[in-house]
Write a protein that holds these residues in place. Sequence first.
Motif, PDB file in Angstrom:
ATOM      1  N   GLY A 191       3.835  -2.631  -2.843  1.00  0.00           N
ATOM      2  CA  GLY A 191       3.918  -1.495  -2.034  1.00  0.00           C
ATOM      3  C   GLY A 191       3.082  -0.300  -2.209  1.00  0.00           C
ATOM      4  N   THR A 192       2.018  -0.668  -3.256  1.00  0.00           N
ATOM      5  CA  THR A 192       0.894   0.339  -3.385  1.00  0.00           C
ATOM      6  C   THR A 192      -0.256   0.206  -2.805  1.00  0.00           C
ATOM      7  OG1 THR A 192      -0.022  -0.506  -5.454  1.00  0.00           O
ATOM      8  CG2 THR A 192       1.906   0.737  -5.667  1.00  0.00           C
ATOM      9  N   THR A 193      -1.215   1.072  -2.693  1.00  0.00           N
ATOM     10  CA  THR A 193      -2.500   0.861  -2.116  1.00  0.00           C
ATOM     11  C   THR A 193      -3.756   0.231  -2.770  1.00  0.00           C
ATOM     12  OG1 THR A 193      -2.733   3.214  -2.351  1.00  0.00           O
ATOM     13  CG2 THR A 193      -1.629   2.612  -0.015  1.00  0.00           C
ATOM     14  N   SER A 194      -3.322   0.288  -3.962  1.00  0.00           N
ATOM     15  CA  SER A 194      -4.612  -0.169  -5.161  1.00  0.00           C
ATOM     16  C   SER A 194      -5.442  -1.174  -4.701  1.00  0.00           C
ATOM     17  CB  SER A 194      -3.995  -0.511  -6.314  1.00  0.00           C
ATOM     18  OG  SER A 194      -3.165   0.587  -7.011  1.00  0.00           O
ATOM     19  N   VAL A 195      -4.867  -2.359  -4.174  1.00  0.00           N
ATOM     20  CA  VAL A 195      -5.808  -3.463  -3.760  1.00  0.00           C
ATOM     21  C   VAL A 195      -6.656  -3.259  -2.593  1.00  0.00           C
ATOM     22  CG1 VAL A 195      -5.757  -5.940  -2.852  1.00  0.00           C
ATOM     23  CG2 VAL A 195      -4.468  -5.300  -4.936  1.00  0.00           C
ATOM     24  N   ALA A 196      -6.063  -2.493  -1.635  1.00  0.00           N
ATOM     25  CA  ALA A 196      -6.790  -1.926  -0.483  1.00  0.00           C
ATOM     26  C   ALA A 196      -7.942  -1.175  -1.116  1.00  0.00           C
ATOM     27  CB  ALA A 196      -5.910  -1.263   0.523  1.00  0.00           C
ATOM     28  N   LEU A 197      -7.823  -0.358  -1.969  1.00  0.00           N
ATOM     29  CA  LEU A 197      -8.845   0.693  -2.265  1.00  0.00           C
ATOM     30  C   LEU A 197      -9.914  -0.169  -2.906  1.00  0.00           C
ATOM     31  CD1 LEU A 197      -6.645   3.509  -3.805  1.00  0.00           C
ATOM     32  CD2 LEU A 197      -7.958   3.732  -1.829  1.00  0.00           C
ATOM     33  N   MET A 198      -9.379  -0.961  -3.798  1.00  0.00           N
ATOM     34  CA  MET A 198     -10.711  -1.892  -4.318  1.00  0.00           C
ATOM     35  C   MET A 198     -11.459  -2.720  -3.384  1.00  0.00           C
ATOM     36  SD  MET A 198      -8.880  -3.731  -7.693  1.00  0.00           S
ATOM     37  CE  MET A 198     -10.305  -4.706  -8.160  1.00  0.00           C
ATOM     38  N   ARG A 199     -10.693  -3.330  -2.424  1.00  0.00           N
ATOM     39  CA  ARG A 199     -11.643  -3.798  -1.535  1.00  0.00           C
ATOM     40  C   ARG A 199     -12.402  -3.129  -0.289  1.00  0.00           C
ATOM     41  NH1 ARG A 199     -10.527  -8.899  -2.188  1.00  0.00           N
ATOM     42  NH2 ARG A 199      -8.665  -9.838  -2.553  1.00  0.00           N
ATOM     43  N   PRO A 225       4.600  20.516  -1.912  1.00  0.00           N
ATOM     44  CA  PRO A 225       3.225  20.881  -2.241  1.00  0.00           C
ATOM     45  C   PRO A 225       2.847  19.891  -3.464  1.00  0.00           C
ATOM     46  CG  PRO A 225       4.257  22.723  -1.890  1.00  0.00           C
ATOM     47  CD  PRO A 225       5.342  21.849  -1.763  1.00  0.00           C
ATOM     48  N   THR A 226       1.405  19.530  -3.543  1.00  0.00           N
ATOM     49  CA  THR A 226       0.729  18.656  -4.453  1.00  0.00           C
ATOM     50  C   THR A 226       1.157  19.130  -5.700  1.00  0.00           C
ATOM     51  OG1 THR A 226      -0.950  17.798  -3.154  1.00  0.00           O
ATOM     52  CG2 THR A 226      -1.288  17.580  -5.411  1.00  0.00           C
ATOM     53  N   THR A 227       1.695  18.482  -6.723  1.00  0.00           N
ATOM     54  CA  THR A 227       1.982  18.827  -7.992  1.00  0.00           C
ATOM     55  C   THR A 227       1.429  17.779  -9.109  1.00  0.00           C
ATOM     56  OG1 THR A 227       4.191  17.396  -7.848  1.00  0.00           O
ATOM     57  CG2 THR A 227       4.435  19.789  -7.785  1.00  0.00           C
ATOM     58  N   PHE A 228       0.474  16.817  -8.540  1.00  0.00           N
ATOM     59  CA  PHE A 228      -0.393  16.152  -9.627  1.00  0.00           C
ATOM     60  C   PHE A 228      -1.241  15.501  -8.587  1.00  0.00           C
ATOM     61  CE2 PHE A 228      -1.625  12.345 -12.093  1.00  0.00           C
ATOM     62  CZ  PHE A 228      -1.818  13.065 -13.099  1.00  0.00           C
ATOM     63  N   VAL A 229      -2.603  15.289  -9.452  1.00  0.00           N
ATOM     64  CA  VAL A 229      -3.774  14.624  -8.772  1.00  0.00           C
ATOM     65  C   VAL A 229      -4.071  13.590  -9.485  1.00  0.00           C
ATOM     66  CG1 VAL A 229      -6.010  14.703  -7.595  1.00  0.00           C
ATOM     67  CG2 VAL A 229      -4.123  16.767  -7.324  1.00  0.00           C
ATOM     68  N   THR A 230      -4.392  12.315  -9.000  1.00  0.00           N
ATOM     69  CA  THR A 230      -4.427  11.054  -9.852  1.00  0.00           C
ATOM     70  C   THR A 230      -5.749  10.607  -9.389  1.00  0.00           C
ATOM     71  OG1 THR A 230      -3.818   9.136 -10.789  1.00  0.00           O
ATOM     72  CG2 THR A 230      -3.287   9.390  -8.731  1.00  0.00           C
ATOM     73  N   ASN A 231      -6.481   9.856 -10.316  1.00  0.00           N
ATOM     74  CA  ASN A 231      -7.600   8.808  -9.943  1.00  0.00           C
ATOM     75  C   ASN A 231      -7.128   7.538 -10.155  1.00  0.00           C
ATOM     76  OD1 ASN A 231      -9.710  10.701  -9.557  1.00  0.00           O
ATOM     77  ND2 ASN A 231      -9.439  11.420 -11.561  1.00  0.00           N
ATOM     78  N   VAL A 232      -7.297   6.527  -9.140  1.00  0.00           N
ATOM     79  CA  VAL A 232      -7.225   5.270  -9.110  1.00  0.00           C
ATOM     80  C   VAL A 232      -8.133   4.640  -9.938  1.00  0.00           C
ATOM     81  CG1 VAL A 232      -6.695   3.029  -7.961  1.00  0.00           C
ATOM     82  CG2 VAL A 232      -5.831   5.333  -7.158  1.00  0.00           C
ATOM     83  N   ARG A 233      -7.892   3.824 -11.280  1.00  0.00           N
ATOM     84  CA  ARG A 233      -8.702   3.081 -11.832  1.00  0.00           C
ATOM     85  C   ARG A 233      -8.191   1.662 -12.488  1.00  0.00           C
ATOM     86  NH1 ARG A 233     -11.276   6.670 -16.153  1.00  0.00           N
ATOM     87  NH2 ARG A 233     -12.917   5.215 -16.352  1.00  0.00           N
ATOM     88  N   MET A 234      -8.854   1.426 -13.460  1.00  0.00           N
ATOM     89  CA  MET A 234      -8.134  -0.117 -13.887  1.00  0.00           C
ATOM     90  C   MET A 234      -7.920  -0.051 -15.188  1.00  0.00           C
ATOM     91  SD  MET A 234     -11.242  -2.997 -13.108  1.00  0.00           S
ATOM     92  CE  MET A 234     -12.828  -2.678 -13.565  1.00  0.00           C
ATOM     93  N   ALA A 235      -6.973  -0.763 -15.766  1.00  0.00           N
ATOM     94  CA  ALA A 235      -6.754  -0.776 -17.287  1.00  0.00           C
ATOM     95  C   ALA A 235      -7.220  -2.297 -17.682  1.00  0.00           C
ATOM     96  CB  ALA A 235      -5.275  -0.765 -17.373  1.00  0.00           C
TER      97      ALA A 235
END
Length: 300
Positions: free
Chosen positions: A155-163, A122-132
């Motif tokens: 191995g992460t999905t961050s760039v795909a999310l940006m695009r 079960p989900t134990t954390f919820v995050t928002n993808v942003r940029m530093a």
Amino acid sequence: MKKLLLVAAVLSSIAQVSQAQEIDGTLKKVKDTGSITLGIRESSGPLSYLDANQKVIGYHIDICYKIVDAVKAKLKLPGLKVAEQAVTSQNRIPLVVNGTVDLECGSTTNSADRQKQVAFAPTTFVTNVRMAVKKASGITDLDQLGGKPVATTTGTTSVALMRAHEKGKSIDFKEVYGKDHADSFLLLESDRAVAFVMDDNLLASLIANSQNAAQYAIVGPALSTEPIAIMLRKDDPQFKALVDDTVKGLMKSGEINKLYAKWFTSPIPPKNVSLNFAMSDALKNAIANPNDNPVEAYKK
């Protein structure tokens, strides 16, 4: 007398078969080997990271050790050995699938695609993808990244999310990759990237423990709201039930709120600074209504 002995032997055989059927999958593997292996991240603070003594600590590490306690009780193995295997964004799923790691205790997003290969607690954390970014750069939004190097972790999905984001579709930025989150942050720190796109809690942790936290900011829109959960092998209903029951128990008792406060709103190693990261409404809802829904459910 012979009949009684025969009956006793048959009953014993049935009992042994029944006992063998009681334990299978990961639980049988753990019982047979006397060991369970946790997949840990070295720089996914405050979920899983190394302290000044190179000992792994964090919110998800604490939760995983609660699951280990449940395994010990279930198998009646108080002396169960616990091994820790460092994993990366790139190899974490293969190492769970091939049996090297029994529980992955890092910072993995639960997605429908990943559920084809592994299962999630079960989900134990919820995050928002942003940029530093560095404040001095003046960057506050995606549309300022054109022609600039942007860091993310392999191995992460961050760039795909940006695009995929409306503002990111028309932006031509250069992707630079770190092998782990600490390496990606170093790209920003050393000006080899102008931004590092990742889960906001990981960014907050890396900034808080950097040499000059005041020079960084987390900016821009949330590219995605993502459920983070502990991974385990797919098609292993006995182990999944034990993991789920343990996590749900922490939620029902309120203990998970105490663990959250320990790691997100209290001073933590190595610098004994607090992230001051209040629990989001999305996580409060996930705790009140335990589930292993993938990120796609959050987008409906």
